[in-house]
Motif scaffolding. Structure first.
Motif, mmCIF file in Angstrom:
data_model
loop_
_atom_site.group_PDB
_atom_site.id
_atom_site.type_symbol
_atom_site.label_atom_id
_atom_site.label_comp_id
_atom_site.label_asym_id
_atom_site.label_seq_id
_atom_site.Cartn_x
_atom_site.Cartn_y
_atom_site.Cartn_z
ATOM 1 N N PHE A 92 0.821 -1.214 0.000
ATOM 2 C CA PHE A 92 0.000 0.000 0.000
ATOM 3 C C PHE A 92 0.857 1.266 0.000
ATOM 4 O O PHE A 92 0.558 2.226 -0.715
ATOM 5 C CB PHE A 92 -0.941 -0.002 1.203
ATOM 6 C CG PHE A 92 -2.161 -0.860 1.023
ATOM 7 C CD1 PHE A 92 -3.110 -0.552 0.057
ATOM 8 C CD2 PHE A 92 -2.373 -1.976 1.817
ATOM 9 C CE1 PHE A 92 -4.243 -1.333 -0.108
ATOM 10 C CE2 PHE A 92 -3.505 -2.766 1.665
ATOM 11 C CZ PHE A 92 -4.444 -2.445 0.698
ATOM 12 N N ARG A 142 1.756 -0.069 -5.143
ATOM 13 C CA ARG A 142 1.721 -1.109 -6.184
ATOM 14 C C ARG A 142 1.834 -2.497 -5.558
ATOM 15 O O ARG A 142 2.353 -2.661 -4.454
ATOM 16 C CB ARG A 142 2.842 -0.898 -7.194
ATOM 17 C CG ARG A 142 4.248 -1.053 -6.617
ATOM 18 C CD ARG A 142 5.318 -0.810 -7.677
ATOM 19 N NE ARG A 142 6.641 -1.058 -7.164
ATOM 20 C CZ ARG A 142 7.375 -0.175 -6.478
ATOM 21 N NH1 ARG A 142 6.884 1.022 -6.221
ATOM 22 N NH2 ARG A 142 8.591 -0.486 -6.065
ATOM 23 N N ASN A 143 1.342 -3.463 -6.282
ATOM 24 C CA ASN A 143 1.439 -4.860 -5.885
ATOM 25 C C ASN A 143 1.819 -5.663 -7.120
ATOM 26 O O ASN A 143 1.633 -5.206 -8.250
ATOM 27 C CB ASN A 143 0.122 -5.350 -5.290
ATOM 28 C CG ASN A 143 0.307 -6.494 -4.307
ATOM 29 O OD1 ASN A 143 1.426 -6.876 -4.000
ATOM 30 N ND2 ASN A 143 -0.789 -7.039 -3.809
ATOM 31 N N GLN A 185 1.377 -11.054 -4.262
ATOM 32 C CA GLN A 185 0.024 -11.557 -4.029
ATOM 33 C C GLN A 185 0.049 -13.025 -3.624
ATOM 34 O O GLN A 185 -0.683 -13.447 -2.723
ATOM 35 C CB GLN A 185 -0.827 -11.359 -5.286
ATOM 36 C CG GLN A 185 -1.225 -9.915 -5.540
ATOM 37 C CD GLN A 185 -1.956 -9.731 -6.855
ATOM 38 O OE1 GLN A 185 -1.783 -10.504 -7.796
ATOM 39 N NE2 GLN A 185 -2.775 -8.692 -6.934
ATOM 40 N N ILE A 243 -8.861 -5.670 -1.801
ATOM 41 C CA ILE A 243 -8.377 -4.556 -2.617
ATOM 42 C C ILE A 243 -6.991 -4.854 -3.175
ATOM 43 O O ILE A 243 -6.709 -4.631 -4.357
ATOM 44 C CB ILE A 243 -8.349 -3.250 -1.787
ATOM 45 C CG1 ILE A 243 -9.772 -2.768 -1.514
ATOM 46 C CG2 ILE A 243 -7.544 -2.163 -2.502
ATOM 47 C CD1 ILE A 243 -9.845 -1.583 -0.567
ATOM 48 N N ALA A 244 -6.120 -5.370 -2.323
ATOM 49 C CA ALA A 244 -4.732 -5.605 -2.733
ATOM 50 C C ALA A 244 -4.546 -6.911 -3.493
ATOM 51 O O ALA A 244 -3.820 -6.964 -4.487
ATOM 52 C CB ALA A 244 -3.827 -5.581 -1.515
ATOM 53 N N ALA A 300 -6.622 -7.153 -7.028
ATOM 54 C CA ALA A 300 -6.273 -6.196 -8.078
ATOM 55 C C ALA A 300 -5.300 -6.843 -9.071
ATOM 56 O O ALA A 300 -4.368 -7.530 -8.662
ATOM 57 C CB ALA A 300 -5.638 -4.957 -7.460
ATOM 58 N N LEU A 318 -2.239 0.964 -6.325
ATOM 59 C CA LEU A 318 -2.994 0.924 -5.083
ATOM 60 C C LEU A 318 -2.991 2.320 -4.452
ATOM 61 O O LEU A 318 -2.059 3.102 -4.664
ATOM 62 C CB LEU A 318 -2.365 -0.073 -4.099
ATOM 63 C CG LEU A 318 -2.320 -1.543 -4.530
ATOM 64 C CD1 LEU A 318 -1.565 -2.367 -3.479
ATOM 65 C CD2 LEU A 318 -3.708 -2.099 -4.734
ATOM 66 N N ASP A 319 -4.018 2.614 -3.691
ATOM 67 C CA ASP A 319 -4.112 3.904 -3.008
ATOM 68 C C ASP A 319 -3.133 3.918 -1.827
ATOM 69 O O ASP A 319 -3.340 3.209 -0.842
ATOM 70 C CB ASP A 319 -5.555 4.125 -2.532
ATOM 71 C CG ASP A 319 -5.749 5.482 -1.876
ATOM 72 O OD1 ASP A 319 -4.768 6.245 -1.771
ATOM 73 O OD2 ASP A 319 -6.882 5.764 -1.442
ATOM 74 N N SER A 320 -2.082 4.724 -1.929
ATOM 75 C CA SER A 320 -1.070 4.747 -0.880
ATOM 76 C C SER A 320 -1.615 5.280 0.441
ATOM 77 O O SER A 320 -1.050 5.000 1.506
ATOM 78 C CB SER A 320 0.130 5.586 -1.318
ATOM 79 O OG SER A 320 -0.261 6.930 -1.548
ATOM 80 N N TRP A 368 -4.499 0.117 6.616
ATOM 81 C CA TRP A 368 -4.061 -1.277 6.652
ATOM 82 C C TRP A 368 -3.237 -1.564 7.909
ATOM 83 O O TRP A 368 -3.478 -2.545 8.613
ATOM 84 C CB TRP A 368 -3.254 -1.630 5.405
ATOM 85 C CG TRP A 368 -2.546 -2.952 5.509
ATOM 86 C CD1 TRP A 368 -1.239 -3.167 5.803
ATOM 87 C CD2 TRP A 368 -3.143 -4.243 5.378
ATOM 88 N NE1 TRP A 368 -0.956 -4.509 5.855
ATOM 89 C CE2 TRP A 368 -2.110 -5.194 5.589
ATOM 90 C CE3 TRP A 368 -4.428 -4.690 5.087
ATOM 91 C CZ2 TRP A 368 -2.333 -6.564 5.531
ATOM 92 C CZ3 TRP A 368 -4.649 -6.058 5.022
ATOM 93 C CH2 TRP A 368 -3.622 -6.982 5.239
#
Length: 423
Positions: A181, A185-186, A191, A238-239, A242, A248-250, A256
């Motif tokens: 977050f 990015r992920n 994941q 969300i993470a 995606a 991702l929204d930082s 989180w």
């Protein structure tokens, strides 16, 4: 010649020595648990700092480092108080070897913290460094559980070890998500690691429930607030759902971290209760054993007194066939039966304890087999630990077998695997 009662007294003294050693070990385990909790939090904070390039959590990190230093000193003192020259510890060689391995990791913390503060490493490297030390500390707890000789105490230690291991996976998930977050990015690899951490938590908490008393299992259920779990699942989706590469929204990094921290802090409350129950159980059993020892020693003194009285009588009394000591025969049937009953009761108790201990040890031995199989796969496939664990778990699911059975099969094939070229 010593009587059977003399050896019963000796057995009780040995049992008290073992219980007192377990009490010291249990206190060490509780101290380690507090340091692990603090290091887990520092790891998560450090990941946010690194992923945000120093923009977030700098002040929180300074405060957390101070807390970790305080708890680290407590652990070092607890290590010092364990007598390394004491041969009474059942698995002292392994326990002290684990401690010897952990100490250099603790010594390396100042250097790690300096590199993090200078943004000289990334979140993955920070996570790995903290994880290695925390794994070593939890391994000390495992050896404490493996060395316990009382089944009730052993069950609590096994429950505590699995709960701490599950909490560590939760801490790794917090660190993993914090980095994702905060960086905005992920990716696919992260994941997959995330999903592995979720599955590993569930497995450990299931084992905890198997070995913990019902009241502890109920406490664990009670501290998991429904709203908190719902928020955790929302952020996970969300993470993890995606597509790779999607931003991702930082700003969610704070939400989180706070959500995971509330959950992990609730776990710490359960862990503290486990530690308190463990210490109370050690105290209760030691007090009980001391009471039995006192009664046995009194009976032994009485027996020895009767022997002395009988000897004096036969030396001083007139040589008549009807003469007998006023107190009756020194080895009367009632006393002999009483001693025999105590010996038989001790034998039954030890047998029951042995059977129960075998059941508890089976869970520890299964973990050893799985860890060895994972290590073998990591070495020969050049894969990470979570990938090795996933491979074992997937094979077990596909073949309808238990994880430990798959691990045994992998280890049985070890001699047929090619030599590790890196070695």
């Amino acid at each position: 010649m010593k009587s059977g009662l003399s050896f019963l007294v000796g057995a009780l003294r040995c049992e008290i020595d073992e219980l007192e050693q377990l009490a010291r070990t249990s206190a060490l385990v509780a101290t380690i648990g507090r340091l692990v909790h603090a290091l887990q939090r520092e790891r998560g904070i450090s990941n946010v700092l690194l992923a945000s390039r120093g923009q977030r959590f700098a002040a929180q990190r300074d405060a957390q480092i101070a807390e970790c230093l305080r708890l680290e000193q407590a652990v070092r003192l607890a290590f010092d108080q364990l007598d390394a020259a004491d041969g009474r510890i059942g698995n002292g060689a392994r326990l002290f070897s684990r401690i010897a391995w952990v100490l250099p990791g603790m010594d390396a913390l100042p250097g790690l913290r300096h590199r993090i503060g200078a943004l000289a490493i990334d979140a993955a490297q920070s996570t790995a460094a903290f994880g290695k030390l925390i794994a070593g500390l939890i391994a000390v707890v495992f050896e404490a559980a493996d060395g316990a000789t009382d089944p009730e105490i052993s069950r609590l230690l096994v429950a505590l070890f699995n709960f701490m291991q599950g909490k560590e996976f939760a801490g790794q998930e917090r660190a993993c998500g914090a980095a994702a977050f905060a960086s905005g990015r992920n990716d696919g690899a992260r994941q997959q690691q995330w999903l592995h951490l979720i599955a590993s938590q569930e497995h450990c908490f299931a084992l905890f429930a198997d070995f913990a008393a019902p009241a502890l299992a109920e406490l664990w259920g009670a501290v998991q607030a429904a709203a908190q779990l719902a928020e955790l699942e929302r952020l996970r989706r969300i993470a993890c759902a995606a597509p790779a590469g999607v931003a991702l929204d930082s700003e969610l990094s704070q939400a989180w971290f706070d959500c995971c921290t509330r959950r992990i802090d609730a776990m710490q409350a359960v862990e503290e209760r486990l530690g308190a129950d463990l210490r109370q159980l050690c105290l209760h059993k030691t007090t009980q054993a001391r009471g039995e020892l006192q009664a046995h020693e009194a009976l032994l003194a009485s027996l020895q007194g009767e022997r002395g009285a009988a000897a004096d009588f036969f030396l001083d009394a007139p040589a008549t066939p009807d003469a007998a000591p006023a107190s009756g025969a020194p080895y009367g049937r009632q006393l002999e039966r009483s001693i025999l009953d105590m010996v038989q009761e001790q034998s039954r108790r030890l047998q029951a304890m042995g059977d129960e201990l075998d059941t508890v040890r089976a869970a520890l031995n299964e973990r050893k087999l799985v860890e060895r199989a994972k290590g073998l796969l990591m070495a020969h496939r050049r894969i990470r630990e979570e990938e090795a664990h996933k491979m074992l778990r997937q094979t077990a699911m596909n073949q309808g077998r238990r994880l430990v059975e798959v691990a045994e099969s992998v280890l049985a094939m070890a001699e047929y695997l090619p030599a590790d070229k890196a070695s």
